[in-house]
Motif scaffolding. Sequence first.
Motif, PDB file in Angstrom:
ATOM      1  N   GLY B 323       0.799  -1.042   0.042  1.00  0.00           N
ATOM      2  CA  GLY B 323      -0.014  -0.023   0.057  1.00  0.00           C
ATOM      3  C   GLY B 323       0.671   1.422   0.087  1.00  0.00           C
ATOM      4  N   MET B 324       2.077   1.141   0.248  1.00  0.00           N
ATOM      5  CA  MET B 324       2.953   2.517   0.159  1.00  0.00           C
ATOM      6  C   MET B 324       4.228   2.272  -0.625  1.00  0.00           C
ATOM      7  N   LEU B 325       4.645   3.738  -1.102  1.00  0.00           N
ATOM      8  CA  LEU B 325       5.599   3.928  -2.094  1.00  0.00           C
ATOM      9  C   LEU B 325       6.577   4.675  -1.313  1.00  0.00           C
ATOM     10  N   SER B 326       7.931   4.443  -1.605  1.00  0.00           N
ATOM     11  CA  SER B 326       8.874   5.294  -0.852  1.00  0.00           C
ATOM     12  C   SER B 326       9.595   6.064  -2.033  1.00  0.00           C
ATOM     13  N   LEU B 327      10.019   7.205  -1.748  1.00  0.00           N
ATOM     14  CA  LEU B 327      10.815   8.007  -2.769  1.00  0.00           C
ATOM     15  C   LEU B 327      12.116   8.601  -1.721  1.00  0.00           C
ATOM     16  N   ALA B 328      13.252   8.215  -2.226  1.00  0.00           N
ATOM     17  CA  ALA B 328      14.394   8.757  -1.340  1.00  0.00           C
ATOM     18  C   ALA B 328      15.162   9.459  -2.139  1.00  0.00           C
ATOM     19  N   VAL B 329      15.855  10.689  -1.652  1.00  0.00           N
ATOM     20  CA  VAL B 329      16.808  11.320  -2.422  1.00  0.00           C
ATOM     21  C   VAL B 329      17.918  11.483  -1.668  1.00  0.00           C
ATOM     22  N   ALA B 330      19.040  11.014  -2.117  1.00  0.00           N
ATOM     23  CA  ALA B 330      20.281  10.874  -1.121  1.00  0.00           C
ATOM     24  C   ALA B 330      21.319  11.658  -2.070  1.00  0.00           C
ATOM     25  N   ASP B 331      22.256  12.409  -1.103  1.00  0.00           N
ATOM     26  CA  ASP B 331      23.502  13.181  -1.581  1.00  0.00           C
ATOM     27  C   ASP B 331      24.763  12.576  -0.990  1.00  0.00           C
ATOM     28  N   GLU B 332      25.907  13.149  -1.145  1.00  0.00           N
ATOM     29  CA  GLU B 332      27.176  12.636  -0.657  1.00  0.00           C
ATOM     30  C   GLU B 332      27.886  13.923  -0.171  1.00  0.00           C
ATOM     31  N   GLY B 333      26.866  14.691   0.556  1.00  0.00           N
ATOM     32  CA  GLY B 333      27.387  16.093   0.962  1.00  0.00           C
ATOM     33  C   GLY B 333      28.109  15.949   2.415  1.00  0.00           C
ATOM     34  N   ASP B 334      28.372  16.938   2.950  1.00  0.00           N
ATOM     35  CA  ASP B 334      28.774  17.232   4.402  1.00  0.00           C
ATOM     36  C   ASP B 334      27.806  16.526   5.550  1.00  0.00           C
ATOM     37  N   GLY B 335      26.527  16.565   5.073  1.00  0.00           N
ATOM     38  CA  GLY B 335      25.667  16.138   6.210  1.00  0.00           C
ATOM     39  C   GLY B 335      25.187  17.243   6.943  1.00  0.00           C
ATOM     40  N   VAL B 336      24.196  16.760   7.945  1.00  0.00           N
ATOM     41  CA  VAL B 336      23.584  17.743   8.868  1.00  0.00           C
ATOM     42  C   VAL B 336      23.890  17.434  10.448  1.00  0.00           C
ATOM     43  N   PRO B 337      24.262  18.335  11.158  1.00  0.00           N
ATOM     44  CA  PRO B 337      24.466  17.713  12.410  1.00  0.00           C
ATOM     45  C   PRO B 337      23.294  17.507  13.427  1.00  0.00           C
ATOM     46  N   PRO B 338      23.239  16.416  13.836  1.00  0.00           N
ATOM     47  CA  PRO B 338      22.111  15.781  14.448  1.00  0.00           C
ATOM     48  C   PRO B 338      21.181  16.957  15.372  1.00  0.00           C
ATOM     49  N   GLU B 339      21.932  17.814  15.912  1.00  0.00           N
ATOM     50  CA  GLU B 339      20.854  18.722  16.742  1.00  0.00           C
ATOM     51  C   GLU B 339      20.084  19.574  15.812  1.00  0.00           C
ATOM     52  N   HIS B 340      20.591  19.570  14.499  1.00  0.00           N
ATOM     53  CA  HIS B 340      19.723  20.539  13.571  1.00  0.00           C
ATOM     54  C   HIS B 340      18.379  19.819  13.116  1.00  0.00           C
ATOM     55  N   LEU B 341      18.655  18.447  12.871  1.00  0.00           N
ATOM     56  CA  LEU B 341      17.699  17.681  11.783  1.00  0.00           C
ATOM     57  C   LEU B 341      16.161  17.939  12.390  1.00  0.00           C
ATOM     58  N   PRO B 342      15.880  18.148  13.568  1.00  0.00           N
ATOM     59  CA  PRO B 342      14.370  18.070  14.090  1.00  0.00           C
ATOM     60  C   PRO B 342      14.042  19.390  13.378  1.00  0.00           C
ATOM     61  N   ARG B 343      14.795  20.477  13.352  1.00  0.00           N
ATOM     62  CA  ARG B 343      14.052  21.649  12.999  1.00  0.00           C
ATOM     63  C   ARG B 343      14.221  21.932  11.408  1.00  0.00           C
ATOM     64  N   LEU B 344      14.880  21.122  10.656  1.00  0.00           N
ATOM     65  CA  LEU B 344      14.906  21.754   9.144  1.00  0.00           C
ATOM     66  C   LEU B 344      13.715  22.008   8.418  1.00  0.00           C
TER      67      LEU B 344
END
Lengths: 235, 410
Positions: B323-344
């Motif tokens: 019943g579901m489909l997933s769509l993922a977009v991945a890069d190979e950049g510097d990433g995001v520090p974990p403390e910022h993730l919830p607020r993006l």
Amino acid sequence: MANSYGHTVKAFDEDLTQLRGLVAEMGGRAENAISGSIEALVRRDLEGAAGIVQEDRRIDEINAEIERHVVRLIALRAPLADDLREVLAALKIGGLIERMGDYAKNIAKRVPLIAEAANVEPLSILPPMASVVSNMVHDALDAFAARDPVTAQQVCETDRTVDDFYDSMFRALLTHMMENPTTITSATHLLFVAKNLERIGDHATNVAEMVYFAATGEQLGERPRGADALAATQR
Amino acid sequence: MARTSRILLIGLAIVLTGVALAAELPRALTVAIALAAGLIAMRALRRTAVEDDAAPAAELALAAQATSAAELAAILQAIDEPLLVVEGRRVAQANAAARAVLGEHIVEEDARVALRHPAAADRITGAAPGDRPIELVGIGERDRRWELRVHPLGPTQRLVRLADRTGVYATERMRVDFVANASHELRTPLAAILGLIETLEDANGPGDETVRARFLSVMLKEARRMQRLIDDLLSLSRIEADKYRAPQDRVALAPLAAEVADACRAGAAEPPKIMLDVAPGLPDAAGDRAQLSQLLHNLVGNALKYGKPGGPVRIAIKAPSPGMLSLAVADEGDGVPPEHLPRLTERFYRVDPGRSRAGGGTGLGLAIVKHIVERHRGRLDIASAIGKGTTVTVLLPQATVEVLGERLSA
Ligand SMILES: Nc1ncnc2c1ncn2[C@@H]1O[C@H](COP(=O)(O)OP(=O)(O)O)[C@@H](O)[C@H]1O
Ligand SMILES: [Mg+2]
């Protein structure tokens, strides 16, 4: 006989409930006046300040009503022991709240006099100090409503914080006055505002002590009093 | 049986009053009031059968009394909004929710002891009647906000309701902050444009050709930035306006992703590497094509902007669960520090505002993505490893086939 005794008990309970209602109402009004006066001061809201001065009448009226009520209650019901203690505590708490209202009114009255207060940088100490004091009053009245000696004791322990705030305010204002002689009048008014807040904190502590006494029949240990930096100037 | 029908009518009237009140009251309470009214009417009927010539009003009062205490208490307990029944000044009943907020001690106390607030005191005792709710701050916990309403139940009886407004207030604050942020974001490019126009007025000599050209190009850039912002703000509000209507189009994700990848490669002097990884035989998604295209643009755009320059960026489409489909977009950049993730996904939140603006970012891209996903009843997940890269995954529902009103998974 048992019937008439039962009747007296019920009448006393009703009288006491009403007395506590009056004290609580007064407390709510005083709480409003305290936070309102500081808000009016910080926002320089002359109208709001005038409203608080006006509202203080109602607090005084309720206090007079409490006194009449207690006299009648004691005369008619002749309460003893625990009951008497609770009635007298309510009377005393009413008196303390009435004073708190007066201090709030004093703060409100100074609002028009402190026109240039915005330039007095220690003004920024007042809101956090007022918030600690408001919390004390709030908790003391909550303790009264719930007859809760534990909360009452916690209120008494907070009094130290208010004294510390007052001391730092005193020092900050003194320094400010020396560096900016033109703002001395405003700074002096602010000093008295801080003093009034500190007194409200003291009275909240006294209320809490009465709540503790009414609930347990015991006095809370004497508080050590810090030296009052303004005591000499005030008299 | 004229009497019976009269009483029946009275009962009906009471039920109707309950329903009329319903306009104002939440559903649980309406049901309770209608129930109570029904009970009262039933009692009235029962009594009529035995008793003689009592006036209906008096009977109803009697009935109400019989109904009151236990039954009313049971009804109050079933409601999880704080409720008090006040008799004169005394708190006659308080449900569990009210006792949790105001304390266990309030029953039988004076209402002013329970609710120590001048306006509330006047309203409850009837000294200052009114329909407008009273705002109360600091009851129970100090930073909670409540709205108090008083409904008369009888000559001396009142129902006091407390509605928790803390969340509404926080939302209102967020709205105000949003307006402030948006205005600020719009003002910055506008100020630049205005400043440049003023300077241009002076730079009108024959030798100022190059200066003029440079200024105009900056003005164009700033104007485009304003345009992007306004476009994004409009998209956001349009998506939000539609949020209760789930999109129903059938959208084939693979061709859509290929289209977006082409669009992102186009125009670049050195086309970035964007790779597509699509599982075979996938069903369509249930969605809004334009919005899903915008979602992909924002995600691929971010992956190109904040990923390793030139790519690669991988778009993977799968069917991870029924019943579901997933769509993922991945890069190979510097990433995001974990403390910022919830607020993006907050509006205007950026890890590095300078870098975002330099890349033409509005700070709204992920907020738009989040709203699109929410409207699609999907899920959004952002995973990031410092130094390795970021993967944003979106789960979307598959399109369904409708057969005779029954919905089956395609
Ligand atoms: N793929 C990514 N890698 C690293 N950081 C990212 C990525 N995507 C988004 N971010 C961070 O999240 C912030 C918010 O993204 P977005 O809402 O799209 O706004 P914008 O890109 O306009 O700044 C960005 O400013 C950036 O700091
Ligand atoms: Mg972006």
